[in-house]
Structure formats: C-alpha cells, structure tokens
Design an enzyme around this catalytic site. Structure first.
Site, PDB file in Angstrom:
ATOM      1  N   TRP A  22      51.386  49.662  37.962  1.00  0.00           N
ATOM      2  CA  TRP A  22      50.693  50.270  37.277  1.00  0.00           C
ATOM      3  C   TRP A  22      50.353  51.356  37.689  1.00  0.00           C
ATOM      4  CZ3 TRP A  22      48.655  44.744  36.730  1.00  0.00           C
ATOM      5  CH2 TRP A  22      47.926  45.115  38.263  1.00  0.00           C
ATOM      6  N   ARG A  23      50.398  51.448  39.394  1.00  0.00           N
ATOM      7  CA  ARG A  23      49.737  51.560  40.493  1.00  0.00           C
ATOM      8  C   ARG A  23      51.246  53.166  41.110  1.00  0.00           C
ATOM      9  NH1 ARG A  23      46.194  48.998  44.649  1.00  0.00           N
ATOM     10  NH2 ARG A  23      43.944  48.837  43.305  1.00  0.00           N
ATOM     11  N   GLU A  40      44.275  48.952  32.501  1.00  0.00           N
ATOM     12  CA  GLU A  40      42.288  49.001  31.941  1.00  0.00           C
ATOM     13  C   GLU A  40      42.507  48.091  31.095  1.00  0.00           C
ATOM     14  OE1 GLU A  40      40.648  49.158  34.636  1.00  0.00           O
ATOM     15  OE2 GLU A  40      41.925  50.525  35.940  1.00  0.00           O
ATOM     16  N   THR A  46      39.652  40.251  32.876  1.00  0.00           N
ATOM     17  CA  THR A  46      41.828  39.376  33.073  1.00  0.00           C
ATOM     18  C   THR A  46      41.870  39.999  34.009  1.00  0.00           C
ATOM     19  OG1 THR A  46      41.746  39.446  30.241  1.00  0.00           O
ATOM     20  CG2 THR A  46      43.598  38.584  32.086  1.00  0.00           C
ATOM     21  N   GLY A  84      44.480  36.589  25.965  1.00  0.00           N
ATOM     22  CA  GLY A  84      42.561  35.998  24.999  1.00  0.00           C
ATOM     23  C   GLY A  84      42.120  37.657  25.333  1.00  0.00           C
ATOM     24  N   TYR A 123      33.469  51.764  31.191  1.00  0.00           N
ATOM     25  CA  TYR A 123      34.077  51.862  32.725  1.00  0.00           C
ATOM     26  C   TYR A 123      35.422  52.279  32.797  1.00  0.00           C
ATOM     27  CZ  TYR A 123      37.262  49.307  35.496  1.00  0.00           C
ATOM     28  OH  TYR A 123      38.443  49.410  36.087  1.00  0.00           O
ATOM     29  N   CYS A 203      34.518  43.014  57.675  1.00  0.00           N
ATOM     30  CA  CYS A 203      34.530  44.517  57.503  1.00  0.00           C
ATOM     31  C   CYS A 203      34.590  45.283  58.558  1.00  0.00           C
ATOM     32  CB  CYS A 203      33.278  43.751  56.861  1.00  0.00           C
ATOM     33  SG  CYS A 203      32.370  45.822  55.660  1.00  0.00           S
ATOM     34  N   CYS A 209      25.678  47.663  56.251  1.00  0.00           N
ATOM     35  CA  CYS A 209      25.584  46.348  55.192  1.00  0.00           C
ATOM     36  C   CYS A 209      24.571  46.257  55.209  1.00  0.00           C
ATOM     37  CB  CYS A 209      26.802  46.317  54.959  1.00  0.00           C
ATOM     38  SG  CYS A 209      26.374  44.571  53.352  1.00  0.00           S
ATOM     39  N   THR A 300      34.279  31.253  26.121  1.00  0.00           N
ATOM     40  CA  THR A 300      32.705  32.606  27.173  1.00  0.00           C
ATOM     41  C   THR A 300      31.409  31.762  25.812  1.00  0.00           C
ATOM     42  OG1 THR A 300      33.773  34.354  26.199  1.00  0.00           O
ATOM     43  CG2 THR A 300      31.609  34.610  26.495  1.00  0.00           C
TER      44      THR A 300
END
Length: 346
Positions: A22-23, A40, A46, A84, A123, A203, A209, A300
């Site tokens: 999808w990018r 999205e 998922t 789902g 979101y 990192c 951090c 769930t």
DNA sequence: CTCCGGGAGC
DNA sequence: GCTCCCGGAG
C-alpha cells in the site's frame, strides 16, 4: 532533541523501510490515498504480515472507491473472512459509499470529514492525512506510543498517559516530511524499538532514550494491570454431512459475536456446561451422532470450548439451508472458528 | 500449550 | 469501560 531523532529516523527509513504494497509511490511521491485508506482499516487490530497477504487481493477486486462503493455487504464480509473484527469491513464499505456519494469518490483531505466516516477514529484520520497527503500529523499507533513512552521513560500503562504522549508527539511532527516520518516511526517500532527485547544497542538515538539510560527498556511501556482470567464458555457444534459430502451452514444473527457471518449449527454459548441447550436443528434428529472432539478458541474477552459432532443426513430433509462442499471449506465464507470446528469433524 | 499485540464504537 | 478476532512468538 526531537529534530535530532527525526533526522536519524528519516535517514534510517531510506535504507530500511519495509516494502509494503500500500506504500507504492505515485508521481507526486506519495502513496495512493485509496490504498492507505483500505490498508488502515485492515491494520486496525491486525498485524502487518496478515494484512500484507490480503491487501493486494482486495485491491485487485476493488481497485478504487467507485468499484468498492458498488458492492453489497455480504461481498465484503465474505472477503474479510480470517481478518476478524468484522465491523471494520462493514464500516469500510459504508465509508466508501459515503465518499463516492458526498466527495465524488475522492478520499477527504481534512480531519473533520475523515473522522465523521464510520470506522475512522483519531488514529486512522491522522494516519491517512499524514501518510497519504503529507499533512503535519503524528498518528499515535502502538509503535509510536511505545517509542515515545520509552524515550521519556513513562512508568505507567499507555492507557493512563495518552494525554502526555499526545503532547510529546506534537514536537516530533514534521511539516515537510510528514509522510516519511510517520512511516519511519512505525517501521522503527516494528524492527528496532520492538515490544519485546528492543534492539537498543543498535538504536540510532539510544543516547536520547531515558529508558535505555536507566535500563528500563524491557519494563516500558508498563503492562496494563492484569485483566482477571478470561471467562471460559461452552458450546456444541453439529456437522450435518449429506450424501454429496456437503456440510450444512447458516447465517448468524446480525448482532454480537461474528455478526452476520456463516456458521455450522451450534448451541448457544453458555458459561456453564450444564446449561447447554441443544440447537433446534438437532432436536428431531434420529440419525447417529458421533462426537469428534473439542475445539478451543480464544476471543478478545472469553475463550470458547466446543464439542464437535458429526451426523450423516439426507440433503432433501433440510430445505432452505445452504450447503458447502467439504473440499471448499478453506476457501469458504466461514470465519476461522467455524473452519476449525469443521476441520475436527472431517 | 499460553501469552500477547493491535483501534473504533457504543 | 466494555465489546469486537486472529496469527505469531515463546
């Protein structure tokens, strides 16, 4: 500090970004908004590997809003099998129909219009605006929440610090490279700043951090306090097998678990085994009923234990029911639970 | 086998 | 704050 981290992330992203269908970039150097829109919805609750397998299939069937807006709910539900959370599929279709009708098939480019579409929350609206339209937003997904809560060493569950995370995240927003930066954050969270055993040694901004400097990276984000043990529910399922090796299925109610999905006949799910009541379809059956074992399945908020029975029947005794061939079960519109139940019986 | 990760609607 | 599934890791 935020600028410094962003620079590292963008540089890292160039060489390490995940190749996701999808990018793919269009001429304007941004992804196709319809692809981001569809992905999205799929990515809500998922994981990427699962969506990766299903996305291209979806786009092949329905390559744009217009095509999607013309189909019926049963078509998209049937496609959604295995993913789902079927409300997402219903909402995706409703949203596509609204976009076709109200926006001439163009994905809206502003927050207000997006968030008013069914299935789009804070979101997803920000993810679409940021990734597909390069607008200055940071959508707070689990990856970005994890990275920020580690950078600042927040020692409370994510659910308790949403406000602080939102506030901190604003400082990372990029005006110019929003689309790339968002995806960089997500990929970094998925590949480096991972939920378990983060790769802090390599990192690029571990010196910034707080969790790393205090060696708290394996404790942060703090786990939400334990939900009391999951409830165990019980059911019995009946595989009606006819002389053509076909299995009887029917549609579930339009509300509740697996709403409107297909099922094999099964008893109402109950909390105590002794409260099980035989399904109507099984009541007048004189044929031999053979138990084939148990299926355990986890939802769930509860687990379900189902004893599976098989009964050989004549097709003409059951008018007005649907049958599917045993050989077509895996490709059928049965949700995963039902496929597992059938698999135990045959 | 158990545990865990992953957003929206109501 | 409760309701919605499934796959992968350990």
């Amino acid at each position: 500090m935020e600028k410094h981290i962003n620079k590292h992330l963008l540089g890292w992203y160039k060489n390490n970004k995940r190749d996701l269908p999808w990018r793919r970039l269009q001429a304007n150097k941004l992804p196709n908004p319809y692809y981001i829109f569809v992905s999205e919805y799929m990515l809500q609750q998922t994981t990427v590997p699962t969506v990766k397998k299903r996305f291209e299939e979806f786009i092949k069937k329905w390559p744009n809003i217009k095509k999607l807006s013309l189909i019926s709910e049963s078509k998209i539900l049937n496609f959604w099998v295995g993913l789902g959370y079927y409300t997402r599929a219903r909402n995706l279709l409703k949203a596509a129909k609204l976009i076709q009708k109200n926006y001439r098939g163009r994905i809206p480019e502003n927050f207000e219009d997006l968030i008013n579409l069914p299935g789009i929350g804070d979101y997803t609206a920000k993810a679409i605006l940021g990734i597909a339209f390069n607008q200055a937003f940071i959508p707070l997904d689990a990856n970005i929440e994890r990275i920020i809560s580690r950078i600042f060493a927040y020692q409370l569950p994510i659910i308790k610090i949403k406000k602080q995370l939102e506030k901190k995240s604003i400082k990372f927003i990029s005006k110019k490279y929003s689309s790339q930066l968002i995806q960089a954050f997500m990929d970094y969270g998925s590949l480096i700043c991972t939920p378990r055993n983060p790769k802090c040694k390599i990192c690029l901004f571990n010196m910034n951090c707080k969790s790393y400097s205090k060696n708290l990276q394996n404790q942060i984000p703090v786990k939400n306090k334990k939900i009391s043990k999951k409830l165990l529910k019980f059911s019995r399922a009946y595989i009606f097998n006819n002389e053509k090796n076909e299995i009887l299925i029917r549609k579930r109610p339009s509300k509740g678990m697996l709403a409107s999905m297909f099922e094999v006949p099964n008893d109402v799910w109950v909390n105590n085994k002794k409260d099980l009541i035989k399904d109507k379809l099984i009541l007048n059956i004189k044929n031999k009923i053979v138990s084939k074992g148990l299926v355990k399945y986890s939802f769930t908020h509860f687990d379900l234990e189902t004893e599976v029975f098989i009964i050989n029947v004549k097709k003409n005794k059951f008018l007005n029911y649907r049958w599917i061939k045993q050989t077509k079960i895996t490709k059928s519109g049965l949700p995963t639970l039902m496929k597992k139940i059938v698999a135990v019986a045959i």
